[in-house]
Design a protein around this motif. Structure first.
Motif, PDB file in Angstrom:
ATOM      1  N   HIS A  31       0.867  -7.687   5.088  1.00 41.63           N
ATOM      2  CA  HIS A  31       1.522  -6.410   4.877  1.00 41.63           C
ATOM      3  C   HIS A  31       0.484  -5.296   4.901  1.00 41.63           C
ATOM      4  O   HIS A  31      -0.579  -5.410   4.290  1.00 41.63           O
ATOM      5  N   THR A  32       0.757  -4.273   5.623  1.00 44.02           N
ATOM      6  CA  THR A  32      -0.100  -3.086   5.648  1.00 44.02           C
ATOM      7  C   THR A  32       0.799  -1.863   5.519  1.00 44.02           C
ATOM      8  O   THR A  32       1.818  -1.737   6.218  1.00 44.02           O
ATOM      9  N   ARG A  33       0.381  -0.994   4.623  1.00 35.12           N
ATOM     10  CA  ARG A  33       1.184   0.209   4.421  1.00 35.12           C
ATOM     11  C   ARG A  33       0.276   1.370   4.065  1.00 35.12           C
ATOM     12  O   ARG A  33      -0.610   1.242   3.211  1.00 35.12           O
ATOM     13  N   THR A  34       0.468   2.489   4.734  1.00 30.08           N
ATOM     14  CA  THR A  34      -0.297   3.705   4.458  1.00 30.08           C
ATOM     15  C   THR A  34       0.631   4.725   3.828  1.00 30.08           C
ATOM     16  O   THR A  34       1.693   5.040   4.377  1.00 30.08           O
ATOM     17  N   HIS A  57     -13.307   2.065  -0.381  1.00 28.62           N
ATOM     18  CA  HIS A  57     -12.599   0.816  -0.107  1.00 28.62           C
ATOM     19  C   HIS A  57     -12.818  -0.130  -1.274  1.00 28.62           C
ATOM     20  O   HIS A  57     -13.916  -0.202  -1.831  1.00 28.62           O
ATOM     21  N   ALA A  66      -5.998  -8.313  -1.579  1.00 31.02           N
ATOM     22  CA  ALA A  66      -5.383  -6.989  -1.558  1.00 31.02           C
ATOM     23  C   ALA A  66      -6.498  -5.973  -1.356  1.00 31.02           C
ATOM     24  O   ALA A  66      -7.377  -5.847  -2.213  1.00 31.02           O
ATOM     25  N   ARG A 115      -4.203   3.329   1.563  1.00 34.23           N
ATOM     26  CA  ARG A 115      -3.721   2.355   2.531  1.00 34.23           C
ATOM     27  C   ARG A 115      -3.873   0.976   1.902  1.00 34.23           C
ATOM     28  O   ARG A 115      -4.977   0.572   1.514  1.00 34.23           O
ATOM     29  N   ILE A 116      -2.762   0.247   1.757  1.00 31.37           N
ATOM     30  CA  ILE A 116      -2.731  -1.062   1.103  1.00 31.37           C
ATOM     31  C   ILE A 116      -2.576  -2.122   2.181  1.00 31.37           C
ATOM     32  O   ILE A 116      -1.673  -2.050   3.017  1.00 31.37           O
ATOM     33  N   THR A 117      -3.466  -3.103   2.144  1.00 28.96           N
ATOM     34  CA  THR A 117      -3.389  -4.229   3.073  1.00 28.96           C
ATOM     35  C   THR A 117      -3.419  -5.518   2.275  1.00 28.96           C
ATOM     36  O   THR A 117      -4.362  -5.762   1.513  1.00 28.96           O
ATOM     37  N   SER A 150      -3.366  -9.641   2.556  1.00 30.56           N
ATOM     38  CA  SER A 150      -3.649 -10.683   3.539  1.00 30.56           C
ATOM     39  C   SER A 150      -3.677 -12.039   2.878  1.00 30.56           C
ATOM     40  O   SER A 150      -3.942 -12.175   1.679  1.00 30.56           O
ATOM     41  N   HIS A 173       7.049  -7.577   1.988  1.00 24.61           N
ATOM     42  CA  HIS A 173       7.267  -6.138   1.859  1.00 24.61           C
ATOM     43  C   HIS A 173       7.942  -5.812   0.529  1.00 24.61           C
ATOM     44  O   HIS A 173       7.561  -4.853  -0.165  1.00 24.61           O
ATOM     45  N   THR A 198      -2.933 -11.063   8.074  1.00 23.74           N
ATOM     46  CA  THR A 198      -2.443  -9.850   7.429  1.00 23.74           C
ATOM     47  C   THR A 198      -0.941  -9.979   7.204  1.00 23.74           C
ATOM     48  O   THR A 198      -0.162 -10.146   8.146  1.00 23.74           O
TER      49      THR A 198
END
Length: 819
Positions: free
Chosen positions: A285-288, A304, A318, A269-271, A273, A253, A283
């Motif tokens: 970290h995921t953050r919107t 995307h 990413a 939205r960032i993911t 993995s 994070h 996964t």
């Protein structure tokens, strides 16, 4: 050849396009169809305008998304790599110093944390064997009472580590207060940490772990451990030689937050993995980032973009997706375009019908010209094969396929004719063109279906062999060279043997670029030619011949940079008469040979024997000689020392360039410099290989007053017959004979023969490499006119001579060193 078949004059066969597709003449529409076309054209235009407006809006939003997404994945990628790499600084400290105190560690760690405040912790993890466990614990307890080596139990408690062969306890940690709980903790207690430690030691490089929780973190937030091994100073890279590991602790994070701190992320939205395993995806970290929802007139495009990168032995992904209104499509523009288009349909029907007929004629002409231009841009006009640009596009496609399918094998083969210039020189370019067309036809017939052949320019062909490894490509190249060799080319009454050399490089997932592949294939072809021609060489990274080529290429680049940055320097060395009065009626002028040095960017002097061989091999000597002559004249003209004769070396490549004469004459005239002040030194090897050109070169410059010296005379012993034809003023006897005269009767006999021959021809002689009194006595006894060597002075910068006060000429009477 892949695609269309071409006639040998470069035009496509009838009925085929530039890409090999059949072309059809578009039939004319019946007259009764025209009213129908005109009637519906307005509606078609309306739909097209609407679609164009939508497409424009979509392109705008998609472009904005791509720019934002690339900024985000680039920031994440660079942040991860930079922060992971900071752990190497800790490892370097322990690698350099045998004993590192906690104070040393803290000082370095705090400086790193100041640059990268998001790093959770920096740690030093020594390797402790079971035999040394108690001694280690006792030593640490002197500073930290109660210290022991601990593992994490199943309930999350830190317990004393059980017996095992070796331990990796955390000894140093910064920041210490936040991470005190980790002191003594053995990070090899679970699979993720243990695998990363093993990988770092086995691979001897930075390795990252799978995501794991931290012993000092109660939140169980995903973290990544990065290890860099430190080995014993004996250099053995194996477990027994491992001192320990530098460890960095990174929370996912915090890494992502730090990377995106200065970016505008609303609507994304960032993911992130971990995709290291072939079939696994974790996964991390995921953050919107919140944004307003799309309005009623907007439509979410759902864009995307994903980026995969590798660092620390693991592969990460990413993924960026669009959310909210920021990247949604605004449909108001297309709606307005549709309404206006429909309103104008009735009015524009007749006009559009007229324009349609005219547009059709213009479009057909444009298509025809575009096809012709595309063919000319991608194909060789002489042979009809692909040209260099088209061939490079084919390599780009092959490289992209190999990267998508790593097991796929592709090879690049460059075929270069041997001594093709001979045919052009003897029979003219018409004969050379005929040979090129014949070989192009034969190579096109010989290659396999799906492969392609191109003419890259001059006498060089390129062949792209799909699904061929290096050895298979070697076999195919052998067939090609055999085909070339069996081509009996006759022109008029002359029959010419034809051979070629081939260089091969395998294109695989590790190939950096098209330019890299072409360069390596060209290097392999050059090596094949350098080893006797009519040969095949396969480029391999560990090949010493390829290493030599790369070294020479490095010097070629360095020479070009030195020329561009004016980092060449002129030195000079005196040439003194052996007896009072000079030699052969020459006036008692100062004589100085001009020598060249190169300075690197640090100011260090590089001697010519280091870089000139590469310049000779790759054709840079004319540029160097132009720099030398131009700078010499510009340097000495303000001082106007007409009592000095400057000896300037010219290469064989320059001797073959008659435009160099024009350059010399123009420079002398521009600076109002007397030609009598210059004496050009040429080697007997250059004279023999460029005999006719050398005679013309010498005659033109001697006619204006320049002088000439034949350098290294006697080294080849093949130029005695040329002395009667060449008008030279000096013979410089090869230093190998001069140096050996005191101890070798044969060297003395050869030197004496050269001196007697020069006396008969009225040419003055200069002995090189006169390094001591014994050699000088021999030189004087043989009657040689001038001497040059360390006995009289070492090479010095030309500026020292030019700024030295003028004095009487130095003449050697008894062989003593001049003061």
């Amino acid at each position: 050849m892949t695609g269309a078949r071409w006639d040998i004059d470069g035009t496509p066969e009838a009925g085929t396009s530039a890409y090999g597709r059949r072309t059809h003449t578009r039939p004319r529409l019946p007259a009764w169809l025209l009213p129908v076309v005109v009637a519906v054209f307005g509606l078609t235009v309306s739909l097209l305008v609407t679609y164009a407006a939508y497409h424009h809006e979509r392109g705008r939003a998609d472009t904005a998304f791509r720019i934002a997404a690339r900024e985000h994945v680039t920031a994440i990628t660079q942040t991860w790599r930079q922060q992971f790499a900071s752990v190497r600084e800790i490892a370097d400290l322990f690698q350099v110093k045998q004993v590192v105190t906690r104070k040393d560690f803290s000082r370095l760690a705090r400086s790193i944390l100041a640059r990268h405040p998001t790093i959770e912790a920096l740690e030093w993890v020594p390797r402790i064997t079971h035999l040394g466990r108690e001694i280690f614990i006792a030593r640490v307890r002197a500073e930290f009472p109660g210290f022991t080596i601990r593992d994490l139990s199943a309930t999350g408690e830190l317990v004393r580590a059980p017996r095992r062969e070796e331990y990796y306890p955390i000894l140093y940690v910064e920041p210490f207060t936040e991470n005190r709980r980790a002191l003594g903790f053995d990070p090899s207690d679970n699979e993720a940490r243990s695998n990363a430690i093993r990988a770092a030691i086995d691979r001897a490089e930075l390795s990252a772990s799978a995501s794991t929780s931290l012993v000092q973190d109660s939140g169980n937030e995903p973290a990544i451990l990065v290890f860099v091994p430190v080995f014993q100073h004996n250099g053995n890279i194996h477990t027994r030689g491992t001192r320990g590991l530098a460890e960095g602790v990174f929370k996912v994070h915090a890494l992502v937050t730090d990377a995106l701190a200065v970016l505008r992320s609303q609507g994304l939205r960032i993911t992130v993995s971990d995709v290291t395993g072939r079939d696994s995806r974790e996964t991390l970290h995921t953050r919107t980032f919140e944004d307003d929802p799309p309005a009623w007139y907007q439509w979410s495009g759902g864009q995307h973009l994903a980026h995969v990168w590798s660092t620390g032995g693991r592969t990460y992904s990413a993924a960026v997706a669009a959310t909210g209104a920021r990247f949604a499509y605004d449909l108001r523009g297309p709606a307005v375009a549709l309404g206006l288009s429909l309103g104008l349909t009735a009015l524009a029907t007749w006009l559009v019908g007229q324009m349609t007929r005219r547009e059709r004629a213009v479009r057909e002409l444009a298509d025809q010209r575009a096809t012709q231009l595309d063919h000319l841009s991608r194909h060789d006009a002489l042979t009809g094969l692909l040209n260099r640009a088209g061939f490079q596009q084919e390599i780009e496609l092959a490289l992209s396929r190999v990267r998508e399918e790593p097991t796929r094998q592709t090879s690049l083969c460059l075929v270069d004719l041997d001594q093709f210039k001979l045919i052009n020189d003897v029979c003219g370019h018409e004969a050379g063109d005929a040979l090129m067309r014949r070989l192009a036809r034969r190579l096109s017939e010989l290659i396999d279906t799906g492969d392609c052949v191109a003419r890259l320019g001059g006498d060089e062909f390129g062949i792209l062999l799909h699904r061929h490894g290096a050895e298979q490509a070697r076999e195919a190249a052998a067939r090609y060279l055999h085909t070339v060799e069996t081509t009996r080319f006759s022109w008029g009454e002359r029959l010419f043997p034809v051979t070629a050399s081939a260089g091969i490089v395998e294109i695989n997932a590790g190939t950096e670029s098209t330019a890299s592949a072409m360069s390596k294939a060209d290097a392999a072809c050059y090596i094949a030619k350098d080893h006797g021609r009519n040969r095949i060489h396969v480029f391999r990274e560990d090949d010493h011949l390829s290493d030599r080529y790369r070294t020479e290429m490095t010097w070629v680049s360095a020479i070009r940079e030195a020329l561009d940055e004016n980092r060449l320097s002129l030195y000079c060395q005196p040439i003194l008469p052996c007896r009072q009065g000079g030699g052969k009626g020459e006036s008692r002028r100062r004589r100085l040979e001009l020598l060249l040095r190169m300075r690197d960017r640090d100011g260090e002097i590089i001697v010519p024997g280091t870089f000139l061989p590469a310049a000779e091999r790759y054709g840079l000597m004319p540029s160097i000689d132009r720099w030398v002559v131009g700078n010499l004249i510009r340097t000495i003209r303000p001082h106007d020392r007409k009592d000095t004769l400057w000896f300037v070396n010219l290469s064989g490549q320059t001797l073959g360039d008659l435009t160099f004469c024009d350059f010399i004459l123009h420079t002398l005239h521009h600076h109002d410099m007397a030609p009598e002040s210059l004496c050009f030194e040429i080697t007997e090897t250059a004279v023999i290989s460029n005999h006719a050109t050398a005679r013309t070169f010498i005659q033109r410059l001697r006619s204006v007053g320049c002088r000439f010296a034949l350098d290294d005379f006697g080294s080849g012993m093949a130029s005695f017959s040329y002395l009667k034809e060449l008008e030279v003023d000096f013979l410089k006897i090869d230093g190998g004979f001069v140096r050996g005269m005191p101890n070798d009767r044969l060297d003395r006999a050869v030197t004496g023969a050269i001196q007697r021959l020069a006396r008969e021809l009225g040419i003055s002689t200069i002995a090189e490499f006169v390094e001591d009194e014994r050699i000088f006595r021999e030189v004087r006894e043989l009657g040689i006119d001038y001497a040059q060597g360390y006995l009289f002075g070492r090479p010095t910068p030309i500026e020292r001579y030019l700024h030295r006060p003028r004095g009487p000429n130095l003449t050697i009477i008894h062989g003593h060193r001049p003061s």
